[in-house]
Design an enzyme around this catalytic site. Sequence first.
Site, PDB file in Angstrom:
ATOM      1  N   TYR A  62       0.846  -1.192   0.000  1.00  0.00           N
ATOM      2  CA  TYR A  62       0.000   0.000   0.000  1.00  0.00           C
ATOM      3  C   TYR A  62       0.885   1.248   0.000  1.00  0.00           C
ATOM      4  O   TYR A  62       1.610   1.507   0.962  1.00  0.00           O
ATOM      5  CB  TYR A  62      -0.915   0.031   1.217  1.00  0.00           C
ATOM      6  CG  TYR A  62      -2.032  -0.986   1.241  1.00  0.00           C
ATOM      7  CD1 TYR A  62      -2.244  -1.864   0.180  1.00  0.00           C
ATOM      8  CD2 TYR A  62      -2.885  -1.079   2.331  1.00  0.00           C
ATOM      9  CE1 TYR A  62      -3.266  -2.794   0.208  1.00  0.00           C
ATOM     10  CE2 TYR A  62      -3.920  -2.011   2.368  1.00  0.00           C
ATOM     11  CZ  TYR A  62      -4.097  -2.868   1.300  1.00  0.00           C
ATOM     12  OH  TYR A  62      -5.117  -3.787   1.337  1.00  0.00           O
ATOM     13  N   SER A 213     -13.318  -4.284   0.716  1.00  0.00           N
ATOM     14  CA  SER A 213     -14.206  -3.625  -0.244  1.00  0.00           C
ATOM     15  C   SER A 213     -15.666  -3.999  -0.035  1.00  0.00           C
ATOM     16  O   SER A 213     -16.351  -4.444  -0.963  1.00  0.00           O
ATOM     17  CB  SER A 213     -13.782  -3.925  -1.683  1.00  0.00           C
ATOM     18  OG  SER A 213     -14.285  -2.944  -2.576  1.00  0.00           O
ATOM     19  N   PRO A 214     -16.203  -3.814   1.168  1.00  0.00           N
ATOM     20  CA  PRO A 214     -17.590  -4.198   1.444  1.00  0.00           C
ATOM     21  C   PRO A 214     -18.620  -3.362   0.695  1.00  0.00           C
ATOM     22  O   PRO A 214     -19.774  -3.768   0.589  1.00  0.00           O
ATOM     23  CB  PRO A 214     -17.706  -3.975   2.957  1.00  0.00           C
ATOM     24  CG  PRO A 214     -16.703  -2.905   3.254  1.00  0.00           C
ATOM     25  CD  PRO A 214     -15.553  -3.214   2.346  1.00  0.00           C
ATOM     26  N   LEU A 215     -18.190  -2.214   0.153  1.00  0.00           N
ATOM     27  CA  LEU A 215     -19.105  -1.372  -0.623  1.00  0.00           C
ATOM     28  C   LEU A 215     -18.877  -1.537  -2.126  1.00  0.00           C
ATOM     29  O   LEU A 215     -19.188  -0.649  -2.919  1.00  0.00           O
ATOM     30  CB  LEU A 215     -18.958   0.097  -0.213  1.00  0.00           C
ATOM     31  CG  LEU A 215     -19.286   0.404   1.251  1.00  0.00           C
ATOM     32  CD1 LEU A 215     -19.125   1.895   1.541  1.00  0.00           C
ATOM     33  CD2 LEU A 215     -20.706  -0.051   1.598  1.00  0.00           C
ATOM     34  N   LEU A 220     -21.414   1.090  -3.864  1.00  0.00           N
ATOM     35  CA  LEU A 220     -22.577   1.071  -2.972  1.00  0.00           C
ATOM     36  C   LEU A 220     -22.504   2.207  -1.947  1.00  0.00           C
ATOM     37  O   LEU A 220     -22.921   2.055  -0.807  1.00  0.00           O
ATOM     38  CB  LEU A 220     -22.666  -0.290  -2.264  1.00  0.00           C
ATOM     39  CG  LEU A 220     -22.780  -1.502  -3.189  1.00  0.00           C
ATOM     40  CD1 LEU A 220     -22.854  -2.791  -2.371  1.00  0.00           C
ATOM     41  CD2 LEU A 220     -23.993  -1.384  -4.112  1.00  0.00           C
ATOM     42  N   GLY A 222     -24.113   5.009  -2.392  1.00  0.00           N
ATOM     43  CA  GLY A 222     -25.328   5.806  -2.518  1.00  0.00           C
ATOM     44  C   GLY A 222     -25.216   6.903  -3.555  1.00  0.00           C
ATOM     45  O   GLY A 222     -26.181   7.642  -3.793  1.00  0.00           O
ATOM     46  N   LYS A 223     -24.055   7.008  -4.194  1.00  0.00           N
ATOM     47  CA  LYS A 223     -23.837   8.073  -5.170  1.00  0.00           C
ATOM     48  C   LYS A 223     -24.131   7.628  -6.604  1.00  0.00           C
ATOM     49  O   LYS A 223     -24.320   8.470  -7.485  1.00  0.00           O
ATOM     50  CB  LYS A 223     -22.395   8.583  -5.080  1.00  0.00           C
ATOM     51  CG  LYS A 223     -22.043   9.193  -3.731  1.00  0.00           C
ATOM     52  CD  LYS A 223     -20.587   9.597  -3.665  1.00  0.00           C
ATOM     53  CE  LYS A 223     -20.221  10.170  -2.310  1.00  0.00           C
ATOM     54  NZ  LYS A 223     -18.777  10.519  -2.226  1.00  0.00           N
TER      55      LYS A 223
END
Length: 343
Positions: A62, A213-215, A220, A222-223
């Site tokens: 990273y 990366s749970p979204l 996910l 909301g955008k």
Amino acid sequence: MEYRFLGNSGFKVPVLGFGAGTFGGKGPLFSAWGDTGIAQARRLVDLCLDAGANLFDTADVYSDGASEEILGAAIEGRRDAVIVSTKLTLRAGDGPNDIGASRHHLIAGVERALHRLRTDYIDLLQLHHFDARTPVEDVMSTLDDLVRAGKVRYLGASNFSGWQLMKSQAVAAHRGTARFVAHQAYYSLIGRDYEWELMPLALDQGIGAVVWSPLGWGRLTGKLRRGQPLPAGSRLHETAGFAPPVDEERLYRVVDALDAVAAQTGKSVPQIALNWLLQRPTVSTVLIGARDEAQLRQNLEAAGWALDPAQVAMLDEASRVTPPYPYYPYWNGQFSERTPPPV
């Protein structure tokens, strides 16, 4: 904050952990994720600790090690209050041995990580990928040596396939060495491949999922909305090529379901997507990321409550896909009298 066992280790971790991929901002991928420096990192660590989310995950690759360095500086003076997780095996230098799970690279990589993190032990060390060129017996032996030396406390894998993870466990069991208790895997409402093989394996072997990366790579949040262009500030403009693929129609079907549950609960779309994961079998902790305090505060509020069964069912149905072979015949009940319930 709820705490759960990390697999069958007997060690508890918070259900929400912090992913430090936004620390450093070096390189084309990580600069798009974020460029958090030491001062802001300390503030984000403060907020996590105040909420009880004391697990921090990073990796040697990273931002070319800068993420570990910044995290080490941010937790300095409070090492006993945090759980440090890092990963190695991906290419971390130009030399011929600066990659993989050889004894040389694992030992040298751990020493470098300890130096950058300003600590003398790593709570959870995870192999970032499976190295098919190094015998599994050598890999598990070296990891066991690191545990016995006190430099690593618990072992995990990341992005392994089912056979790779099971072979590693079998070798460790046969030789009486330390086994994997965690598997850092991609899992989200738009990425449920984890359920076909890795989840049953984790249940059988006592391996806790550390979800990355749970979204769904920022899809996910909301955008994103059907028929609308990507928002100007979306990181997908720069990182979509690195993201796990998803069928667009399925994505918006899930987003529609998330919007419906948001209207019922008063929670945000990301909070609902995260909370759904917290109710899935084998999930020990879900890694949340944040580029600023507001984003972190919102994500931390995904814990401490639960979706009701009807809402979970709505999200399950919207995100369901037909499993690949050899799972789909049994999933659909084609070879049995009764159709098995979905995971």
